[in-house]
Design a protein around this motif. Structure first.
Motif, PDB file in Angstrom:
ATOM      1  N   GLY A  83      31.675 -50.130-104.688  1.00  0.00           N
ATOM      2  CA  GLY A  83      32.871 -49.442-105.163  1.00  0.00           C
ATOM      3  C   GLY A  83      32.558 -48.504-106.319  1.00  0.00           C
ATOM      4  N   VAL A  84      31.678 -48.929-107.208  1.00  0.00           N
ATOM      5  CA  VAL A  84      31.258 -48.085-108.327  1.00  0.00           C
ATOM      6  C   VAL A  84      30.585 -46.821-107.802  1.00  0.00           C
ATOM      7  CG1 VAL A  84      29.751 -47.934-110.349  1.00  0.00           C
ATOM      8  CG2 VAL A  84      31.017 -50.053-109.894  1.00  0.00           C
ATOM      9  N   VAL A  85      29.724 -46.979-106.807  1.00  0.00           N
ATOM     10  CA  VAL A  85      29.023 -45.836-106.227  1.00  0.00           C
ATOM     11  C   VAL A  85      30.016 -44.875-105.577  1.00  0.00           C
ATOM     12  CG1 VAL A  85      27.364 -45.135-104.453  1.00  0.00           C
ATOM     13  CG2 VAL A  85      26.852 -47.064-105.951  1.00  0.00           C
ATOM     14  N   ARG A  86      31.038 -45.391-104.923  1.00  0.00           N
ATOM     15  CA  ARG A  86      32.049 -44.524-104.307  1.00  0.00           C
ATOM     16  C   ARG A  86      32.755 -43.677-105.368  1.00  0.00           C
ATOM     17  NH1 ARG A  86      32.935 -49.269-101.341  1.00  0.00           N
ATOM     18  NH2 ARG A  86      32.145 -49.054 -99.233  1.00  0.00           N
ATOM     19  N   ILE A  87      33.106 -44.301-106.488  1.00  0.00           N
ATOM     20  CA  ILE A  87      33.775 -43.576-107.566  1.00  0.00           C
ATOM     21  C   ILE A  87      32.831 -42.537-108.173  1.00  0.00           C
ATOM     22  CG2 ILE A  87      34.903 -43.767-109.815  1.00  0.00           C
ATOM     23  CD1 ILE A  87      36.425 -44.973-107.309  1.00  0.00           C
ATOM     24  N   ALA A  88      31.594 -42.920-108.425  1.00  0.00           N
ATOM     25  CA  ALA A  88      30.608 -41.983-108.975  1.00  0.00           C
ATOM     26  C   ALA A  88      30.400 -40.797-108.030  1.00  0.00           C
ATOM     27  CB  ALA A  88      29.288 -42.699-109.242  1.00  0.00           C
ATOM     28  N   THR A  89      30.403 -41.057-106.738  1.00  0.00           N
ATOM     29  CA  THR A  89      30.255 -39.991-105.751  1.00  0.00           C
ATOM     30  C   THR A  89      31.438 -39.036-105.814  1.00  0.00           C
ATOM     31  OG1 THR A  89      28.948 -41.422-104.304  1.00  0.00           O
ATOM     32  CG2 THR A  89      30.000 -39.498-103.282  1.00  0.00           C
ATOM     33  N   LEU A  90      32.643 -39.563-105.920  1.00  0.00           N
ATOM     34  CA  LEU A  90      33.838 -38.728-106.055  1.00  0.00           C
ATOM     35  C   LEU A  90      33.734 -37.852-107.301  1.00  0.00           C
ATOM     36  CD1 LEU A  90      36.829 -37.978-105.310  1.00  0.00           C
ATOM     37  CD2 LEU A  90      37.485 -39.863-106.803  1.00  0.00           C
ATOM     38  N   GLN A 146      31.047 -35.146-106.594  1.00  0.00           N
ATOM     39  CA  GLN A 146      31.455 -34.147-105.595  1.00  0.00           C
ATOM     40  C   GLN A 146      32.506 -33.188-106.137  1.00  0.00           C
ATOM     41  OE1 GLN A 146      32.743 -36.646-102.353  1.00  0.00           O
ATOM     42  NE2 GLN A 146      30.749 -36.567-101.353  1.00  0.00           N
ATOM     43  N   ARG A 147      33.388 -33.692-106.956  1.00  0.00           N
ATOM     44  CA  ARG A 147      34.482 -32.870-107.489  1.00  0.00           C
ATOM     45  C   ARG A 147      34.107 -32.212-108.825  1.00  0.00           C
ATOM     46  NH1 ARG A 147      38.435 -31.840-103.716  1.00  0.00           N
ATOM     47  NH2 ARG A 147      38.535 -33.623-102.334  1.00  0.00           N
ATOM     48  N   ALA A 148      32.893 -32.433-109.289  1.00  0.00           N
ATOM     49  CA  ALA A 148      32.349 -31.821-110.516  1.00  0.00           C
ATOM     50  C   ALA A 148      33.209 -32.103-111.756  1.00  0.00           C
ATOM     51  CB  ALA A 148      32.151 -30.327-110.316  1.00  0.00           C
ATOM     52  N   TYR A 149      33.718 -33.331-111.846  1.00  0.00           N
ATOM     53  CA  TYR A 149      34.462 -33.706-113.046  1.00  0.00           C
ATOM     54  C   TYR A 149      33.515 -33.781-114.236  1.00  0.00           C
ATOM     55  CZ  TYR A 149      38.720 -34.874-110.497  1.00  0.00           C
ATOM     56  OH  TYR A 149      39.855 -34.812-109.745  1.00  0.00           O
ATOM     57  N   GLN A 150      34.017 -33.399-115.415  1.00  0.00           N
ATOM     58  CA  GLN A 150      33.241 -33.499-116.645  1.00  0.00           C
ATOM     59  C   GLN A 150      33.407 -34.916-117.199  1.00  0.00           C
ATOM     60  OE1 GLN A 150      34.123 -30.421-119.464  1.00  0.00           O
ATOM     61  NE2 GLN A 150      34.172 -28.853-117.885  1.00  0.00           N
ATOM     62  N   THR A 201      35.730 -53.721-112.820  1.00  0.00           N
ATOM     63  CA  THR A 201      36.510 -52.861-113.699  1.00  0.00           C
ATOM     64  C   THR A 201      35.674 -51.661-114.103  1.00  0.00           C
ATOM     65  OG1 THR A 201      37.729 -54.758-114.551  1.00  0.00           O
ATOM     66  CG2 THR A 201      37.786 -52.756-115.869  1.00  0.00           C
ATOM     67  N   LEU A 202      36.247 -50.477-113.950  1.00  0.00           N
ATOM     68  CA  LEU A 202      35.595 -49.240-114.361  1.00  0.00           C
ATOM     69  C   LEU A 202      36.458 -48.554-115.403  1.00  0.00           C
ATOM     70  CD1 LEU A 202      34.960 -49.364-111.013  1.00  0.00           C
ATOM     71  CD2 LEU A 202      33.717 -47.354-111.725  1.00  0.00           C
ATOM     72  N   THR A 203      35.803 -48.030-116.422  1.00  0.00           N
ATOM     73  CA  THR A 203      36.466 -47.205-117.417  1.00  0.00           C
ATOM     74  C   THR A 203      35.796 -45.850-117.376  1.00  0.00           C
ATOM     75  OG1 THR A 203      36.873 -49.134-118.800  1.00  0.00           O
ATOM     76  CG2 THR A 203      37.059 -46.980-119.857  1.00  0.00           C
ATOM     77  N   CYS A 204      36.597 -44.810-117.261  1.00  0.00           N
ATOM     78  CA  CYS A 204      36.065 -43.461-117.099  1.00  0.00           C
ATOM     79  C   CYS A 204      36.808 -42.520-118.039  1.00  0.00           C
ATOM     80  CB  CYS A 204      36.261 -43.029-115.649  1.00  0.00           C
ATOM     81  SG  CYS A 204      35.554 -41.445-115.266  1.00  0.00           S
ATOM     82  N   VAL A 205      36.061 -41.803-118.873  1.00  0.00           N
ATOM     83  CA  VAL A 205      36.638 -40.810-119.765  1.00  0.00           C
ATOM     84  C   VAL A 205      36.247 -39.439-119.232  1.00  0.00           C
ATOM     85  CG1 VAL A 205      36.702 -39.919-122.123  1.00  0.00           C
ATOM     86  CG2 VAL A 205      36.469 -42.384-121.730  1.00  0.00           C
ATOM     87  N   LEU A 206      37.258 -38.632-118.931  1.00  0.00           N
ATOM     88  CA  LEU A 206      37.040 -37.294-118.380  1.00  0.00           C
ATOM     89  C   LEU A 206      37.634 -36.226-119.296  1.00  0.00           C
ATOM     90  CD1 LEU A 206      38.247 -37.891-114.708  1.00  0.00           C
ATOM     91  CD2 LEU A 206      35.914 -38.044-115.566  1.00  0.00           C
ATOM     92  N   ALA A 207      37.067 -35.028-119.215  1.00  0.00           N
ATOM     93  CA  ALA A 207      37.636 -33.875-119.895  1.00  0.00           C
ATOM     94  C   ALA A 207      38.503 -33.132-118.884  1.00  0.00           C
ATOM     95  CB  ALA A 207      36.532 -32.981-120.433  1.00  0.00           C
ATOM     96  N   PHE A 228      43.442 -36.460-110.197  1.00  0.00           N
ATOM     97  CA  PHE A 228      42.336 -37.408-110.149  1.00  0.00           C
ATOM     98  C   PHE A 228      42.842 -38.807-109.786  1.00  0.00           C
ATOM     99  CE2 PHE A 228      39.413 -40.352-112.493  1.00  0.00           C
ATOM    100  CZ  PHE A 228      38.336 -40.212-111.640  1.00  0.00           C
ATOM    101  N   GLU A 229      43.941 -39.205-110.380  1.00  0.00           N
ATOM    102  CA  GLU A 229      44.521 -40.518-110.074  1.00  0.00           C
ATOM    103  C   GLU A 229      44.888 -40.618-108.596  1.00  0.00           C
ATOM    104  OE1 GLU A 229      48.158 -43.444-111.521  1.00  0.00           O
ATOM    105  OE2 GLU A 229      47.853 -41.529-112.520  1.00  0.00           O
TER     106      GLU A 229
END
Length: 70
Positions: free
Chosen positions: A9-16, A19-23, A39-45, A54-55
């Motif tokens: 699941g972590v790999v799927r999120i990292a791939t997304l 692919q979408r070039a999120y910062q 549980t994943l915590t992700c901070v994006l710009a 994104f959600e």
């Protein structure tokens, strides 16, 4: 967010994210053997509108159980 497929699941999120070039400013995953959820915590710009998009994208990933925006 929470996923139910462990490291897969972590790999799927990292791939997304890739692919979408999120910062990505920070990505933390708490994967524990024997637990049903990761549980994943992700901070994006991103802007508020981009955060909403994104959600929605996350919730379409089969392994994502829930998303909490802060």
């Amino acid at each position: 967010m929470q996923t139910h497929d462990g490291f897969d699941g972590v790999v799927r999120i990292a791939t997304l994210l890739r692919q979408r070039a999120y910062q990505v400013k920070n990505l933390t995953a708490d994967v524990r053997d024997g637990l049903d959820r990761t549980t994943l915590t992700c901070v994006l710009a991103v802007t508020s509108d981009e955060a909403a998009l994104f959600e929605r994208r996350l919730l379409r990933v089969p392994s994502v159980i829930s998303v909490e925006r802060r």
